[in-house]
Write a protein that holds these residues in place. Structure first.
Motif, PDB file in Angstrom:
ATOM      1  N   TRP A   1      59.487  56.760  40.366  1.00  0.00           N
ATOM      2  CA  TRP A   1      58.188  56.147  40.555  1.00  0.00           C
ATOM      3  C   TRP A   1      58.049  55.444  41.893  1.00  0.00           C
ATOM      4  CZ3 TRP A   1      59.110  54.054  35.102  1.00  0.00           C
ATOM      5  CH2 TRP A   1      58.757  55.033  34.168  1.00  0.00           C
ATOM      6  N   GLY A   2      59.100  54.920  42.416  1.00  0.00           N
ATOM      7  CA  GLY A   2      59.046  54.224  43.692  1.00  0.00           C
ATOM      8  C   GLY A   2      58.747  52.747  43.544  1.00  0.00           C
ATOM      9  N   VAL A   3      58.886  52.047  44.660  1.00  0.00           N
ATOM     10  CA  VAL A   3      58.704  50.603  44.714  1.00  0.00           C
ATOM     11  C   VAL A   3      57.945  50.275  45.996  1.00  0.00           C
ATOM     12  CG1 VAL A   3      59.957  48.423  45.049  1.00  0.00           C
ATOM     13  CG2 VAL A   3      60.808  50.091  43.409  1.00  0.00           C
ATOM     14  N   GLU A   4      56.904  49.457  45.889  1.00  0.00           N
ATOM     15  CA  GLU A   4      56.185  48.964  47.065  1.00  0.00           C
ATOM     16  C   GLU A   4      56.584  47.538  47.406  1.00  0.00           C
ATOM     17  OE1 GLU A   4      51.845  50.459  47.611  1.00  0.00           O
ATOM     18  OE2 GLU A   4      52.220  50.246  45.453  1.00  0.00           O
ATOM     19  N   ASN A   5      56.868  46.752  46.399  1.00  0.00           N
ATOM     20  CA  ASN A   5      57.274  45.363  46.585  1.00  0.00           C
ATOM     21  C   ASN A   5      58.533  45.115  45.776  1.00  0.00           C
ATOM     22  OD1 ASN A   5      54.874  44.315  48.100  1.00  0.00           O
ATOM     23  ND2 ASN A   5      53.849  45.044  46.276  1.00  0.00           N
ATOM     24  N   LEU A   6      59.449  44.375  46.364  1.00  0.00           N
ATOM     25  CA  LEU A   6      60.700  44.052  45.693  1.00  0.00           C
ATOM     26  C   LEU A   6      60.803  42.538  45.607  1.00  0.00           C
ATOM     27  CD1 LEU A   6      63.178  45.515  44.532  1.00  0.00           C
ATOM     28  CD2 LEU A   6      64.263  45.257  46.762  1.00  0.00           C
ATOM     29  N   TYR A   7      60.958  42.030  44.386  1.00  0.00           N
ATOM     30  CA  TYR A   7      60.985  40.591  44.121  1.00  0.00           C
ATOM     31  C   TYR A   7      62.294  40.193  43.474  1.00  0.00           C
ATOM     32  CZ  TYR A   7      55.904  40.887  44.542  1.00  0.00           C
ATOM     33  OH  TYR A   7      54.643  41.113  44.996  1.00  0.00           O
ATOM     34  N   LEU A   8      62.682  38.956  43.704  1.00  0.00           N
ATOM     35  CA  LEU A   8      63.771  38.329  42.969  1.00  0.00           C
ATOM     36  C   LEU A   8      63.110  37.346  42.023  1.00  0.00           C
ATOM     37  CD1 LEU A   8      66.831  38.064  42.688  1.00  0.00           C
ATOM     38  CD2 LEU A   8      66.737  36.231  44.381  1.00  0.00           C
ATOM     39  N   PHE A   9      63.287  37.536  40.720  1.00  0.00           N
ATOM     40  CA  PHE A   9      62.613  36.717  39.712  1.00  0.00           C
ATOM     41  C   PHE A   9      63.631  35.873  38.973  1.00  0.00           C
ATOM     42  CE2 PHE A   9      60.138  35.392  36.202  1.00  0.00           C
ATOM     43  CZ  PHE A   9      58.812  35.510  36.588  1.00  0.00           C
ATOM     44  N   ASP A  10      63.448  34.562  38.998  1.00  0.00           N
ATOM     45  CA  ASP A  10      64.312  33.611  38.297  1.00  0.00           C
ATOM     46  C   ASP A  10      63.706  33.362  36.914  1.00  0.00           C
ATOM     47  OD1 ASP A  10      65.584  31.334  37.263  1.00  0.00           O
ATOM     48  OD2 ASP A  10      65.811  30.434  39.239  1.00  0.00           O
ATOM     49  N   THR A  11      64.342  33.837  35.864  1.00  0.00           N
ATOM     50  CA  THR A  11      63.779  33.730  34.519  1.00  0.00           C
ATOM     51  C   THR A  11      63.893  32.321  33.937  1.00  0.00           C
ATOM     52  OG1 THR A  11      65.823  34.428  33.434  1.00  0.00           O
ATOM     53  CG2 THR A  11      64.247  36.158  34.023  1.00  0.00           C
ATOM     54  N   ILE A  12      64.784  31.500  34.464  1.00  0.00           N
ATOM     55  CA  ILE A  12      64.919  30.135  33.966  1.00  0.00           C
ATOM     56  C   ILE A  12      63.796  29.256  34.507  1.00  0.00           C
ATOM     57  CG2 ILE A  12      66.362  28.062  33.999  1.00  0.00           C
ATOM     58  CD1 ILE A  12      68.782  29.966  33.855  1.00  0.00           C
ATOM     59  N   ASN A  13      63.539  29.344  35.811  1.00  0.00           N
ATOM     60  CA  ASN A  13      62.486  28.540  36.439  1.00  0.00           C
ATOM     61  C   ASN A  13      61.138  29.250  36.465  1.00  0.00           C
ATOM     62  OD1 ASN A  13      64.253  26.367  37.093  1.00  0.00           O
ATOM     63  ND2 ASN A  13      65.075  27.637  38.732  1.00  0.00           N
ATOM     64  N   ASN A  14      61.113  30.502  36.018  1.00  0.00           N
ATOM     65  CA  ASN A  14      59.890  31.304  35.944  1.00  0.00           C
ATOM     66  C   ASN A  14      59.164  31.382  37.294  1.00  0.00           C
ATOM     67  OD1 ASN A  14      58.258  33.028  34.507  1.00  0.00           O
ATOM     68  ND2 ASN A  14      56.854  31.423  33.869  1.00  0.00           N
ATOM     69  N   ASN A  15      59.937  31.682  38.352  1.00  0.00           N
ATOM     70  CA  ASN A  15      59.318  31.879  39.654  1.00  0.00           C
ATOM     71  C   ASN A  15      59.943  33.085  40.347  1.00  0.00           C
ATOM     72  OD1 ASN A  15      61.760  31.022  40.827  1.00  0.00           O
ATOM     73  ND2 ASN A  15      61.063  28.923  41.021  1.00  0.00           N
ATOM     74  N   SER A  16      59.236  33.579  41.363  1.00  0.00           N
ATOM     75  CA  SER A  16      59.725  34.756  42.061  1.00  0.00           C
ATOM     76  C   SER A  16      59.645  34.550  43.561  1.00  0.00           C
ATOM     77  CB  SER A  16      58.926  35.991  41.656  1.00  0.00           C
ATOM     78  OG  SER A  16      57.585  35.865  42.060  1.00  0.00           O
ATOM     79  N   HIS A  17      60.416  35.348  44.268  1.00  0.00           N
ATOM     80  CA  HIS A  17      60.430  35.342  45.722  1.00  0.00           C
ATOM     81  C   HIS A  17      60.384  36.790  46.182  1.00  0.00           C
ATOM     82  CE1 HIS A  17      61.405  33.989  49.772  1.00  0.00           C
ATOM     83  NE2 HIS A  17      62.163  35.065  49.847  1.00  0.00           N
ATOM     84  N   GLU A  18      59.422  37.107  47.045  1.00  0.00           N
ATOM     85  CA  GLU A  18      59.332  38.483  47.549  1.00  0.00           C
ATOM     86  C   GLU A  18      60.463  38.728  48.532  1.00  0.00           C
ATOM     87  OE1 GLU A  18      56.408  40.193  50.587  1.00  0.00           O
ATOM     88  OE2 GLU A  18      55.550  40.802  48.647  1.00  0.00           O
ATOM     89  N   LEU A  19      61.228  39.781  48.283  1.00  0.00           N
ATOM     90  CA  LEU A  19      62.316  40.154  49.177  1.00  0.00           C
ATOM     91  C   LEU A  19      61.853  41.151  50.222  1.00  0.00           C
ATOM     92  CD1 LEU A  19      65.206  40.658  46.607  1.00  0.00           C
ATOM     93  CD2 LEU A  19      64.815  38.690  48.095  1.00  0.00           C
ATOM     94  N   MET A  20      60.936  42.028  49.820  1.00  0.00           N
ATOM     95  CA  MET A  20      60.543  43.095  50.714  1.00  0.00           C
ATOM     96  C   MET A  20      59.208  43.670  50.265  1.00  0.00           C
ATOM     97  SD  MET A  20      62.847  46.369  51.787  1.00  0.00           S
ATOM     98  CE  MET A  20      63.141  46.785  50.089  1.00  0.00           C
TER      99      MET A  20
END
Length: 176
Positions: free
Chosen positions: A115-134
């Protein structure tokens, strides 16, 4: 497989008329236990490092989103609620973080495999936040974690690339 080898996690799709099921098979007892039943479950990433939490992507009310469920208590949590379609989800081998790949265009999201990927995120499930990696089209979903959880590796334009997760300033990936 669960880390202790006692269980298998799988998606059951019986037919178009039946809902999809996320199921745990107990190897010792031979019993299946349904964790969640929904109209359309797209994918699962297996168990987190805690051995109880399972991540999955499901279509709920016409929108694909990322969820977790505790395989013991059946407590569910919706992690995303947006129009992006999560096409890849991988648990960190050492923390309760998810590597999440998504695409925006619902019209062409499932035209070809992978399917492919356009955005890659790191998601912290404990703090419920994400950071875009790419934010870059990756036609291949060949993204993986290093066993220490500090780097991810992916292919881009026939190059093997790495992102050091301790240094978010380099979000393009560095060819190896």
């Amino acid at each position: 497989w669960s880390d202790d080898g006692s269980s298998n996690l799988y998606l059951a799709r019986h037919d178009e008329a039946s809902p999809d099921q996320l199921v745990v098979y107990d190897v010792v007892s031979g019993e299946n236990r349904v964790l969640v039943e929904l109209e359309k479950i797209l994918l699962t990433s297996g168990w987190s490092v805690d051995g109880q939490t399972v991540a999955y992507v499901a279509d709920v009310e016409g929108q694909y989103d990322l969820f977790t469920i505790n395989s013991e208590t059946l407590e569910q949590q919706q992690l995303t609620d947006d129009l992006d379609i999560e096409t890849m989800v991988l648990w960190s081998p050492v923390t309760s973080q998810l590597l999440v790949g998504s695409v925006i265009d619902k019209m062409s999201a499932f035209e070809a495999w992978p399917w492919g990927v356009e955005n890659l995120y790191l998601f912290d499930t404990i703090n419920n936040n994400s950071h875009e990696l790419m934010s870059k089209w990756l036609g291949s979903e060949s993204v993986s974690w290093a066993s220490d959880g500090k780097h991810i590796i992916f292919s881009d334009a026939s190059l093997l690339c790495s992102i050091n997760l301790g240094f978010f300033g380099n979000t393009r990936g560095t060819p190896i």
